[in-house]
Every structure is written in C-alpha cells, then in structure tokens.
Motif scaffolding. Structure first.
Motif, PDB file in Angstrom:
ATOM      1  N   LEU A  16       0.827  -1.205   0.000  1.00  0.00           N
ATOM      2  CA  LEU A  16       0.000   0.000   0.000  1.00  0.00           C
ATOM      3  C   LEU A  16       0.864   1.258   0.000  1.00  0.00           C
ATOM      4  CD1 LEU A  16      -2.775   1.276   0.037  1.00  0.00           C
ATOM      5  CD2 LEU A  16      -2.861   0.920   2.513  1.00  0.00           C
ATOM      6  N   LYS A  17       1.946   1.254   0.764  1.00  0.00           N
ATOM      7  CA  LYS A  17       2.845   2.419   0.771  1.00  0.00           C
ATOM      8  C   LYS A  17       3.462   2.639  -0.603  1.00  0.00           C
ATOM      9  CE  LYS A  17       5.292   1.016   4.285  1.00  0.00           C
ATOM     10  NZ  LYS A  17       6.380   0.963   5.308  1.00  0.00           N
ATOM     11  N   PHE A  18       3.855   1.559  -1.276  1.00  0.00           N
ATOM     12  CA  PHE A  18       4.435   1.672  -2.616  1.00  0.00           C
ATOM     13  C   PHE A  18       3.428   2.265  -3.595  1.00  0.00           C
ATOM     14  CE2 PHE A  18       4.887  -0.231  -6.852  1.00  0.00           C
ATOM     15  CZ  PHE A  18       6.112   0.288  -7.214  1.00  0.00           C
ATOM     16  N   SER A  23       1.020   6.892  -6.962  1.00  0.00           N
ATOM     17  CA  SER A  23      -0.159   7.644  -7.408  1.00  0.00           C
ATOM     18  C   SER A  23      -1.040   7.982  -6.208  1.00  0.00           C
ATOM     19  CB  SER A  23      -0.966   6.836  -8.429  1.00  0.00           C
ATOM     20  OG  SER A  23      -1.438   5.639  -7.852  1.00  0.00           O
ATOM     21  N   ALA A  24      -1.839   9.034  -6.357  1.00  0.00           N
ATOM     22  CA  ALA A  24      -2.748   9.443  -5.283  1.00  0.00           C
ATOM     23  C   ALA A  24      -3.837   8.387  -5.104  1.00  0.00           C
ATOM     24  CB  ALA A  24      -3.380  10.788  -5.601  1.00  0.00           C
ATOM     25  N   LEU A  25      -4.038   7.963  -3.879  1.00  0.00           N
ATOM     26  CA  LEU A  25      -5.069   6.976  -3.566  1.00  0.00           C
ATOM     27  C   LEU A  25      -6.078   7.596  -2.613  1.00  0.00           C
ATOM     28  CD1 LEU A  25      -2.848   3.823  -2.921  1.00  0.00           C
ATOM     29  CD2 LEU A  25      -4.115   4.372  -5.007  1.00  0.00           C
ATOM     30  N   PRO A  26      -7.349   7.240  -2.756  1.00  0.00           N
ATOM     31  CA  PRO A  26      -8.356   7.831  -1.878  1.00  0.00           C
ATOM     32  C   PRO A  26      -8.329   7.261  -0.459  1.00  0.00           C
ATOM     33  CG  PRO A  26      -9.365   6.261  -3.380  1.00  0.00           C
ATOM     34  CD  PRO A  26      -7.945   6.393  -3.807  1.00  0.00           C
ATOM     35  N   HIS A  27      -8.915   8.016   0.441  1.00  0.00           N
ATOM     36  CA  HIS A  27      -9.105   7.607   1.822  1.00  0.00           C
ATOM     37  C   HIS A  27      -9.774   6.232   1.870  1.00  0.00           C
ATOM     38  CE1 HIS A  27     -10.049   7.905   6.054  1.00  0.00           C
ATOM     39  NE2 HIS A  27     -11.354   7.998   5.844  1.00  0.00           N
ATOM     40  N   LEU A  28      -9.263   5.363   2.732  1.00  0.00           N
ATOM     41  CA  LEU A  28      -9.769   4.011   2.973  1.00  0.00           C
ATOM     42  C   LEU A  28      -9.482   3.031   1.828  1.00  0.00           C
ATOM     43  CD1 LEU A  28     -13.165   4.611   4.831  1.00  0.00           C
ATOM     44  CD2 LEU A  28     -10.929   4.070   5.792  1.00  0.00           C
ATOM     45  N   THR A  29      -8.561   3.395   0.929  1.00  0.00           N
ATOM     46  CA  THR A  29      -8.059   2.388  -0.005  1.00  0.00           C
ATOM     47  C   THR A  29      -7.514   1.208   0.803  1.00  0.00           C
ATOM     48  OG1 THR A  29      -7.495   3.962  -1.748  1.00  0.00           O
ATOM     49  CG2 THR A  29      -6.303   1.871  -1.744  1.00  0.00           C
ATOM     50  N   THR A  30      -7.901   0.006   0.406  1.00  0.00           N
ATOM     51  CA  THR A  30      -7.550  -1.190   1.175  1.00  0.00           C
ATOM     52  C   THR A  30      -6.925  -2.243   0.268  1.00  0.00           C
ATOM     53  OG1 THR A  30      -9.377  -0.823   2.715  1.00  0.00           O
ATOM     54  CG2 THR A  30      -8.464  -3.049   2.637  1.00  0.00           C
ATOM     55  N   ILE A  31      -5.836  -2.816   0.733  1.00  0.00           N
ATOM     56  CA  ILE A  31      -5.209  -3.938   0.044  1.00  0.00           C
ATOM     57  C   ILE A  31      -5.256  -5.137   0.982  1.00  0.00           C
ATOM     58  CG2 ILE A  31      -3.016  -4.891  -0.761  1.00  0.00           C
ATOM     59  CD1 ILE A  31      -2.348  -2.228  -1.954  1.00  0.00           C
ATOM     60  N   TYR A  32      -5.796  -6.235   0.471  1.00  0.00           N
ATOM     61  CA  TYR A  32      -5.732  -7.461   1.275  1.00  0.00           C
ATOM     62  C   TYR A  32      -5.200  -8.597   0.428  1.00  0.00           C
ATOM     63  CZ  TYR A  32      -9.934 -10.029  -0.352  1.00  0.00           C
ATOM     64  OH  TYR A  32     -10.855 -10.751  -1.070  1.00  0.00           O
ATOM     65  N   SER A  33      -4.535  -9.513   1.095  1.00  0.00           N
ATOM     66  CA  SER A  33      -3.829 -10.573   0.390  1.00  0.00           C
ATOM     67  C   SER A  33      -4.139 -11.925   1.010  1.00  0.00           C
ATOM     68  CB  SER A  33      -2.318 -10.316   0.438  1.00  0.00           C
ATOM     69  OG  SER A  33      -1.603 -11.330  -0.240  1.00  0.00           O
ATOM     70  N   LEU A  60      -5.560   2.672   4.052  1.00  0.00           N
ATOM     71  CA  LEU A  60      -5.014   4.025   4.018  1.00  0.00           C
ATOM     72  C   LEU A  60      -5.981   4.986   4.702  1.00  0.00           C
ATOM     73  CD1 LEU A  60      -2.860   6.052   2.907  1.00  0.00           C
ATOM     74  CD2 LEU A  60      -4.343   6.284   0.890  1.00  0.00           C
ATOM     75  N   ILE A  61      -5.479   5.703   5.704  1.00  0.00           N
ATOM     76  CA  ILE A  61      -6.278   6.730   6.375  1.00  0.00           C
ATOM     77  C   ILE A  61      -5.655   8.087   6.071  1.00  0.00           C
ATOM     78  CG2 ILE A  61      -6.996   7.668   8.605  1.00  0.00           C
ATOM     79  CD1 ILE A  61      -7.188   4.862   9.668  1.00  0.00           C
ATOM     80  N   ARG A  62      -6.433   8.962   5.451  1.00  0.00           N
ATOM     81  CA  ARG A  62      -5.939  10.287   5.093  1.00  0.00           C
ATOM     82  C   ARG A  62      -7.126  11.251   5.049  1.00  0.00           C
ATOM     83  NH1 ARG A  62      -4.684  10.819  -1.279  1.00  0.00           N
ATOM     84  NH2 ARG A  62      -4.365  12.918  -0.467  1.00  0.00           N
ATOM     85  N   ASP A  63      -6.810  12.534   4.942  1.00  0.00           N
ATOM     86  CA  ASP A  63      -7.830  13.580   4.788  1.00  0.00           C
ATOM     87  C   ASP A  63      -8.854  13.559   5.919  1.00  0.00           C
ATOM     88  OD1 ASP A  63      -6.578  14.213   2.389  1.00  0.00           O
ATOM     89  OD2 ASP A  63      -7.876  12.885   1.233  1.00  0.00           O
ATOM     90  N   HIS A 124      -0.774  10.990   6.632  1.00  0.00           N
ATOM     91  CA  HIS A 124      -1.607   9.808   6.436  1.00  0.00           C
ATOM     92  C   HIS A 124      -1.079   8.658   7.276  1.00  0.00           C
ATOM     93  CE1 HIS A 124       1.683   9.273   3.506  1.00  0.00           C
ATOM     94  NE2 HIS A 124       1.520   7.976   3.742  1.00  0.00           N
ATOM     95  N   SER A 125      -1.901   7.640   7.414  1.00  0.00           N
ATOM     96  CA  SER A 125      -1.508   6.410   8.098  1.00  0.00           C
ATOM     97  C   SER A 125      -1.793   5.209   7.216  1.00  0.00           C
ATOM     98  CB  SER A 125      -2.283   6.236   9.414  1.00  0.00           C
ATOM     99  OG  SER A 125      -1.921   7.187  10.369  1.00  0.00           O
ATOM    100  N   VAL A 126      -0.907   4.240   7.286  1.00  0.00           N
ATOM    101  CA  VAL A 126      -1.150   2.929   6.694  1.00  0.00           C
ATOM    102  C   VAL A 126      -1.387   1.972   7.863  1.00  0.00           C
ATOM    103  CG1 VAL A 126      -0.151   1.012   5.395  1.00  0.00           C
ATOM    104  CG2 VAL A 126       0.178   3.371   4.609  1.00  0.00           C
ATOM    105  N   VAL A 127      -2.599   1.468   7.936  1.00  0.00           N
ATOM    106  CA  VAL A 127      -3.026   0.641   9.062  1.00  0.00           C
ATOM    107  C   VAL A 127      -3.049  -0.815   8.636  1.00  0.00           C
ATOM    108  CG1 VAL A 127      -4.888   0.157  10.695  1.00  0.00           C
ATOM    109  CG2 VAL A 127      -4.420   2.515   9.995  1.00  0.00           C
ATOM    110  N   GLY A 128      -2.126  -1.599   9.146  1.00  0.00           N
ATOM    111  CA  GLY A 128      -2.086  -3.021   8.853  1.00  0.00           C
ATOM    112  C   GLY A 128      -2.788  -3.815   9.941  1.00  0.00           C
ATOM    113  N   ILE A 129      -3.650  -4.731   9.543  1.00  0.00           N
ATOM    114  CA  ILE A 129      -4.394  -5.549  10.500  1.00  0.00           C
ATOM    115  C   ILE A 129      -4.307  -7.013  10.078  1.00  0.00           C
ATOM    116  CG2 ILE A 129      -6.678  -6.066  11.486  1.00  0.00           C
ATOM    117  CD1 ILE A 129      -7.392  -3.114  11.023  1.00  0.00           C
ATOM    118  N   GLY A 130      -4.001  -7.852  11.029  1.00  0.00           N
ATOM    119  CA  GLY A 130      -4.046  -9.296  10.814  1.00  0.00           C
ATOM    120  C   GLY A 130      -5.077  -9.891  11.755  1.00  0.00           C
ATOM    121  N   LEU A 131      -6.067 -10.565  11.205  1.00  0.00           N
ATOM    122  CA  LEU A 131      -7.136 -11.172  11.996  1.00  0.00           C
ATOM    123  C   LEU A 131      -7.161 -12.673  11.729  1.00  0.00           C
ATOM    124  CD1 LEU A 131      -9.765 -10.923  13.769  1.00  0.00           C
ATOM    125  CD2 LEU A 131     -11.003 -10.641  11.602  1.00  0.00           C
ATOM    126  N   ASN A 132      -7.003 -13.464  12.777  1.00  0.00           N
ATOM    127  CA  ASN A 132      -7.069 -14.916  12.646  1.00  0.00           C
ATOM    128  C   ASN A 132      -8.526 -15.333  12.449  1.00  0.00           C
ATOM    129  OD1 ASN A 132      -4.278 -15.114  13.168  1.00  0.00           O
ATOM    130  ND2 ASN A 132      -4.632 -15.184  15.373  1.00  0.00           N
TER     131      ASN A 132
END
Length: 235
Positions: A16-18, A23-33, A60-63, A124-132
């Motif tokens: 997500l940081k890359f 390019s500009a990404l909107p608020h709450l853009t989410t990448i999951y793998s 991604l948290i911004r604005d 901005h913040s990049v918030v990583g979450i891992g949920l079992n």
C-alpha cells in the motif's frame, strides 16, 4: 471504497505504501492478500498466517477533518475492531496495549500502524491488520486463537473485510468520540496484573494510557508510565 485483492505479497503495508507513492489513492483504499510472505508485526516481529485462512490487510487513512495524534488513530482502529467483533459477530474482545486484540485472553488480531507527516503535520496512516479467521492450529503460538476456534464456524473473508471497513469508515467520521471508549475496552483496565520490566516481575493496576500512548500503571501508590520497549505483560 477502493479494495484491491492480491493472491500474494510480501507485506500489505509495504504494498500500500508503494502504490501510494506511485499515485494518489483515496481515503480508505484497502489492500488485502491471501498470503503474506513477509508479514510484519510490532517492532519488526513477523506475522505468520496460514495461506487463505485469515484476513491480512492494510487501510489508508488520510484527509481526516480532525487533528489527531498517531495514538488517537491507534485508539480508533482498536476500538473499531473490538466494537465490530461484538456487534457483528457477538465475540467479546479486549485491547491489549498497545497493538493486540484478545478474546478469551488469546491473541485474535494484531495491528501495525505506520504514520507519515509533512513536517510536524499529520499526512496519512497505513493501518495493517491481521485477523485470525479460519486457521485452526498455530504451531509455536500457544496464545493465538481464531474466529473458527471460538465459534466453530467458517467465515467468508471478503464479507468480513467489507463489514469491518463499514464500521471503521463510520467511526472515522467522529474519531475523537470513538477514541474516548479506549479504556472501556482496555485489557485489565483498573485490575491488578503482573508485568516484567528490566527482568523484574511486579504487580500493578492498569490505569489507562497517556497522550503519547504510554501505558499508565499504578505501582503501589505511584503512577508510572511505560513504553512498549520497557514492559512485557504476564497473563
């Protein structure tokens, strides 16, 4: 919301940081793998997850329209996870300072937030979450637990993700109010518990956190603050 699904990546935070740099990404853009080969936890620890069984994602948290400190963002994310688990899945959970979510005193989720600033101003913040979620065994991790362990049910990962993102989006509309509920959900709040610091074990009452995010402990009649590097929980 802009949600990107990947079959595999080294780390959703790094991905997500890359993309945000490119390019500009909107608020709450989410990448999951479905698989992370170099998943990260707090202080450089690794996050191990069985392929296709769990939710590993970054948001991604911004604005944000409110001035917020990095720890206030941590509070909002943590409270959002606990409230979502209770309201949507009927699972009781607690926030184990600073970055873990526990259920029945076992680790259900972990959070890694990476903040960026323009000078002294939050960017901005990049918030990583891992949920079992659907993983049933955790070799070498006796304190880990999953939603399936708790409920006996299998869960659809994408449905869980969309459900949680709706809660997070709503809470970020009034983040300072949400952050006030942090102590309510804090593990061992106002309870006597054991800790280790500088190779010494001691008992203390958990009294919350300070503005910088340090843990407040009442040790006998003295109120002390501890950073992550200074303290380990014993429970």
């Amino acid at each position: 919301m802009n949600i990107v699904k990947l079959h595999a990546t080294t780390s959703t935070n790094d991905e997500l940081k890359f993309r945000f740099r490119e390019s500009a990404l909107p608020h709450l853009t989410t990448i999951y793998s479905m698989e992370q080969t170099q998943g990260k936890g707090q202080q450089g620890a690794s996050w191990a997850s069985e392929k296709g069984k769990n939710l590993t994602f970054s948001v991604l948290i911004r604005d944000i329209q409110f001035e917020m400190t990095p720890f206030q963002i941590n509070k909002v994310v943590s409270v959002s996870i606990v409230e979502w688990l209770k309201e949507e899945l009927q699972i009781q959970a607690k926030i184990k300072w600073p970055n873990d979510i526990l259920s029945v005193q076992h680790k259900l989720a972990g959070i890694l937030i990476e903040n960026s600033f323009s000078g002294s101003v939050f960017s901005h913040s990049v918030v990583g979450i891992g949920l079992n979620v659907n993983q049933e065994t955790f070799e070498g991790l006796p304190k880990a637990i999953s939603l399936k362990n708790i409920t006996g049910k299998d869960f659809n990962l994408e449905e869980l993700l969309c459900s949680f993102l709706k809660v997070l989006k709503n809470n970020l509309r009034d983040p300072l109010r949400v952050a006030q509920y942090y102590n309510k959900h804090l593990f061992k709040f106002n309870q006597l518990t054991w800790f280790t610091s500088l190779n010494n074990d001691f008992e203390a009452v958990v009294k919350g956190t300070d503005k910088e995010g340090k843990l407040l402990l009442q040790v006998q009649n003295e109120l002390l603050t501890f950073s992550l590097k200074e303290l380990k929980w014993k429970y």
